[in-house]
Design an enzyme around this catalytic site. Structure first.
Site, PDB file in Angstrom:
ATOM      1  N   PRO A  85       0.792  -1.268  -0.044  1.00  0.00           N
ATOM      2  CA  PRO A  85       0.107  -0.052   0.031  1.00  0.00           C
ATOM      3  C   PRO A  85       0.854   1.265   0.009  1.00  0.00           C
ATOM      4  O   PRO A  85       1.958   1.281   0.240  1.00  0.00           O
ATOM      5  CB  PRO A  85      -0.934  -0.139   1.442  1.00  0.00           C
ATOM      6  CG  PRO A  85      -0.657  -1.533   1.805  1.00  0.00           C
ATOM      7  CD  PRO A  85       0.677  -2.068   1.304  1.00  0.00           C
ATOM      8  N   ASP A  87     -22.389   6.137   7.075  1.00  0.00           N
ATOM      9  CA  ASP A  87     -22.577   4.745   7.687  1.00  0.00           C
ATOM     10  C   ASP A  87     -23.232   3.972   6.600  1.00  0.00           C
ATOM     11  O   ASP A  87     -22.612   2.598   6.473  1.00  0.00           O
ATOM     12  CB  ASP A  87     -23.441   4.934   9.064  1.00  0.00           C
ATOM     13  CG  ASP A  87     -22.924   5.856   9.893  1.00  0.00           C
ATOM     14  OD1 ASP A  87     -21.885   5.918  10.026  1.00  0.00           O
ATOM     15  OD2 ASP A  87     -24.005   6.706  10.594  1.00  0.00           O
ATOM     16  N   GLY A 123       2.747   4.611   1.102  1.00  0.00           N
ATOM     17  CA  GLY A 123       3.423   4.909   2.371  1.00  0.00           C
ATOM     18  C   GLY A 123       3.882   3.995   3.585  1.00  0.00           C
ATOM     19  O   GLY A 123       4.374   4.347   4.434  1.00  0.00           O
ATOM     20  N   THR A 124       4.071   2.649   2.956  1.00  0.00           N
ATOM     21  CA  THR A 124       4.714   1.569   3.745  1.00  0.00           C
ATOM     22  C   THR A 124       5.896   1.620   3.497  1.00  0.00           C
ATOM     23  O   THR A 124       6.674   0.761   4.401  1.00  0.00           O
ATOM     24  CB  THR A 124       4.121   0.318   3.355  1.00  0.00           C
ATOM     25  OG1 THR A 124       4.342  -0.050   1.726  1.00  0.00           O
ATOM     26  CG2 THR A 124       2.691   0.258   3.354  1.00  0.00           C
ATOM     27  N   LYS A 174       8.188   1.729   0.474  1.00  0.00           N
ATOM     28  CA  LYS A 174       8.871   1.063  -0.670  1.00  0.00           C
ATOM     29  C   LYS A 174      10.134   1.955  -1.200  1.00  0.00           C
ATOM     30  O   LYS A 174      11.236   1.322  -1.545  1.00  0.00           O
ATOM     31  CB  LYS A 174       7.969   0.786  -1.781  1.00  0.00           C
ATOM     32  CG  LYS A 174       6.700  -0.050  -1.328  1.00  0.00           C
ATOM     33  CD  LYS A 174       5.712  -0.364  -2.364  1.00  0.00           C
ATOM     34  CE  LYS A 174       5.127   0.802  -2.776  1.00  0.00           C
ATOM     35  NZ  LYS A 174       3.920   1.405  -1.693  1.00  0.00           N
ATOM     36  N   GLU A 183     -24.612   9.827  17.736  1.00  0.00           N
ATOM     37  CA  GLU A 183     -23.419   9.261  18.122  1.00  0.00           C
ATOM     38  C   GLU A 183     -23.559   8.226  19.316  1.00  0.00           C
ATOM     39  O   GLU A 183     -22.672   7.351  19.544  1.00  0.00           O
ATOM     40  CB  GLU A 183     -22.500  10.333  18.554  1.00  0.00           C
ATOM     41  CG  GLU A 183     -22.041  11.125  17.321  1.00  0.00           C
ATOM     42  CD  GLU A 183     -21.620  10.225  16.162  1.00  0.00           C
ATOM     43  OE1 GLU A 183     -21.033   9.407  16.460  1.00  0.00           O
ATOM     44  OE2 GLU A 183     -21.765  11.054  15.023  1.00  0.00           O
TER      45      GLU A 183
END
Length: 662
Positions: free
Chosen positions: A230, A527, A232-233, A235, A453
């Site tokens: 994914p 939702d 931002g990991t 690489k 909520e």
């Protein structure tokens, strides 16, 4: 021979032309000038032997008689006399006369001849004094313009520093070369977590440094290493560490660097890139976002729309594993869309290793925090393991952003050190948006938001498999009017019951509006979007529906994105739609029933939320008591925040925050 200095050829040629054909530039005295009155006086005195009138130049060259020349007093050589010999073959005029009007001058000349028959002055006429010089000057001017155009435009654009990298070097590679002169500051010590990926990549680096260790046993160097994961990991960070550790030439570029508006440029740049890498072997080539040129080929696209990209891909395939590719060049590539890459690119012999760079686990997030917190003035009370627990599903880039945002918040609040609360505020800021405490909300809308909520919190507390609640707020944040934070369990598998309980908790907000106000609003948009995607995944991907059966219509190759047809019939589509609707409606009615049975606790929770605006796990425990099926969390309660309104790609990512939107 390449002459890197000034090119003297053109200046010498210009001087030579002027030297040979430019009268008056070199050689001879510069003739004097006289007025028409002075000329006619000398003509009447019989001192003029002849004149030559140049019509185009409107001047006349005057030649004196020998007797008139003898009368002249000897004078010193003029200052403008040059030491070069004169190349003029015609006699030199004694002076010239500028003519205001040639017709008037000739009439006056004829009049004097007629009045004085003894005057023998001859008169001749020519079109131009120096026709060769007049023809050469325009040639020299235009030649100079073309020479200037050549030097300024073509030479500069052909060079590496010209605009666009050079119009004549457009087929050259744009890769940035890192060698012993360019020290990359990133090493494997700067890459936290990713232990498996680092081990694989370190072996490649070790092969380049100590190739005999492997070749003596019959091993061959891998042709390519593909980093998949994914965004931002880490690489690209891993590739930078390879550049810093390998101590061999490292060529870095992006997949889009091969793309150009001209036909054939991509393939040309691939050839040039590998030619440079082979000349400096052993070396490493890193192509970031390789899916820009490595997308799967096929005839499903529009005709002619992908010919250039396919030509570039074909050249890359040939260079990686074709005839005459026995060189120590390793290709590293990174992508987050491995499912759409061409199968020929992924086969053994090209990309021999596909390294998965996934989202970090709990212990890996702690290591990443250790790296980024070294540069931050941290309060001693901050527990790094606590921070790692509050960021499930965060990538390495997200964690770096959290640390930076926490430092900015601490500075904004005039703190001497970054505290635990600064980190919690940073997480809230990143995943939920900026708080809007001054946003005007009508009391009726605020009450509806509070019950919405509170409905989420109540249902999630009373169902077994829902993610544990951490925090509920009705303070507007970002685009939402309220939000609930959950801390999901980090798991690799999800059961049907767990997915249904999560859907039930997600629908708790709309169910609370139905129970309390006997009507519903548009605030449950996010939702509904989430539960719809979950139900679709249950039915069409994971095969968790009894009516549809153990069937998955998911295409892991990514080719389904290019088709305009469904992988099932219209009859099956009707069944799928009905099954999705039944799952959602059943969980909605289940949430309504739970809230009706616990209406008093729902109202108590909503009242406390209206009073405090922000409530935590401890407030729910006061009203509902501890969760009987969650003994571990009862023993070690944690209060923090998790991501708001993100749709997880897998169950280990951050839980979606239920929010009320306009």
């Amino acid at each position: 021979m390449k002459n890197k200095g000034f090119n003297w050829f053109f200046p010498i040629m210009i001087i030579a032309i002027l030297f040979l054909f430019g009268p008056g530039f070199f050689g001879g005295e510069k003739p004097k000038s006289a007025t028409e009155e002075e000329f006619f006086e000398q003509m009447k005195a019989g001192k003029i032997e002849s004149i030559i009138i140049y019509k185009d130049d409107e001047i006349a060259d005057v030649f004196l008689t020998q007797a008139a020349k003898n009368e002249l007093v000897k004078k010193p050589a003029p200052e403008n006399k040059l030491p070069f010999p004169s190349f003029k073959t015609s006699p030199k005029e004694d002076y010239f006369v500028g003519l205001a009007s040639i017709q008037t001058f000739t009439e006056e000349f004829d009049k004097i001849r007629k009045e004085n028959p003894n005057i023998t002055t001859k008169r001749e006429s020519e079109s131009s004094k120096d026709p060769i010089s007049k023809a050469i000057i325009p040639i020299l001017i235009w030649g100079g313009i073309f020479v200037l155009f050549y030097f300024i435009l073509f030479r500069r654009m052909a060079g590496p520093n010209g605009p666009g990298g050079g119009i004549f070097s457009i087929g050259k590679s744009r890769a940035k070369l890192f060698d012993e002169k360019d020290k990359v500051p990133v090493t494997f010590k700067d890459v936290a977590g990713l232990e498996g990926a680092k081990e694989e990549v370190q072996e490649v680096v070790d092969f380049l440094k100590n190739s005999e260790k492997y070749t003596k046993l019959g091993g061959k160097i891998p042709k390519g290493v593909l980093l998949v994961g994914p965004p931002g990991t880490g690489k690209t960070l891993l590739a930078k560490a390879v550049a810093g550790e390998a101590k061999v030439p490292f060529f870095s570029l992006s997949g889009s660097d091969f793309v150009e508006m001209f036909v054939g440029v991509g393939a040309s740049r691939v050839r040039d890139l590998f030619a440079q890498a082979k000349s400096k072997s052993p070396s490493i080539i890193f192509i970031d976002e390789i899916d820009a040129i490595g997308r799967a080929r096929g005839g499903r696209g529009f005709a002619g729309g992908n010919d250039e990209r396919e030509n570039t891909l074909n050249q890359l395939l040939t260079e990686m594993d074709g005839f005459g590719t026995d060189t120590n060049v390793i290709v590293m590539a990174a992508t987050n869309r491995a499912d759409i890459l061409d199968k020929a690119l992924m086969r053994a012999g090209r990309f021999d290793r596909a390294i998965s760079v996934d989202l970090p686990e709990l212990h890996e997030r702690k290591q990443i925090f250790d790296v980024h917190l070294e540069k931050i003035k941290l309060d001693p009370s901050v527990d790094r393991e606590f921070l790692a627990k509050q960021t499930p599903g965060f990538s390495g880039a997200d964690i770096a952003n959290v640390c930076n945002e926490a430092a900015l918040i601490a500075a904004r609040n005039n703190h001497e050190m970054v505290t635990k609360q600064d980190f919690l505020d940073a997480v809230d800021r990143i995943v939920g948006g900026l708080e809007k405490k001054n946003k005007a909300i009508k009391p009726s809308e605020k009450k509806r938001v509070a019950y919405h909520e509170a409905g989420h919190a109540t249902v999630s507390w009373l169902v077994e498999h829902a993610a544990p609640l951490l925090k509920v707020t009705i303070v507007p944040r970002g685009r939402s009017l309220g939000a609930a934070w959950y801390l999901p369990e980090e798991r690799s598998l999800t059961t049907t019951e767990q997915m249904l309980d999560e859907m039930c908790a997600t629908l708790g907000g709309r169910a609370a509006e139905q129970v309390i106000f006997n009507n519903i609003s548009t605030g449950a948009l996010s939702d509904l979007e989430r539960v719809t995607k979950q139900a679709q995944a249950m039915v069409t991907i994971y095969g968790l529906s009894e009516n549809i059966g153990n069937i998955s219509y998911y295409d892991s190759s990514g080719q389904a994105d290019f088709t305009f047809s469904k992988p099932y019939s219209e009859e099956t589509a009707t069944k799928i739609d009905a099954e999705i609707k039944n799952i959602i409606e059943y969980q909605y009615q289940r949430a309504v029933q739970i809230l009706q049975e616990n209406r008093d606790k729902l109202e108590a929770l909503a009242g406390k939320l209206l009073e405090k605006e922000v409530i935590f796990r401890e407030d729910l425990e006061e009203i509902f008591g501890k969760r009987a099926w969650d003994p571990e969390l009862v023993e070690k309660p944690v209060t923090a925040t998790a991501e708001e309104e993100s749709q997880p790609k897998n169950e280990t990512e951050v839980a979606a925050t239920e929010s009320v939107k306009h």
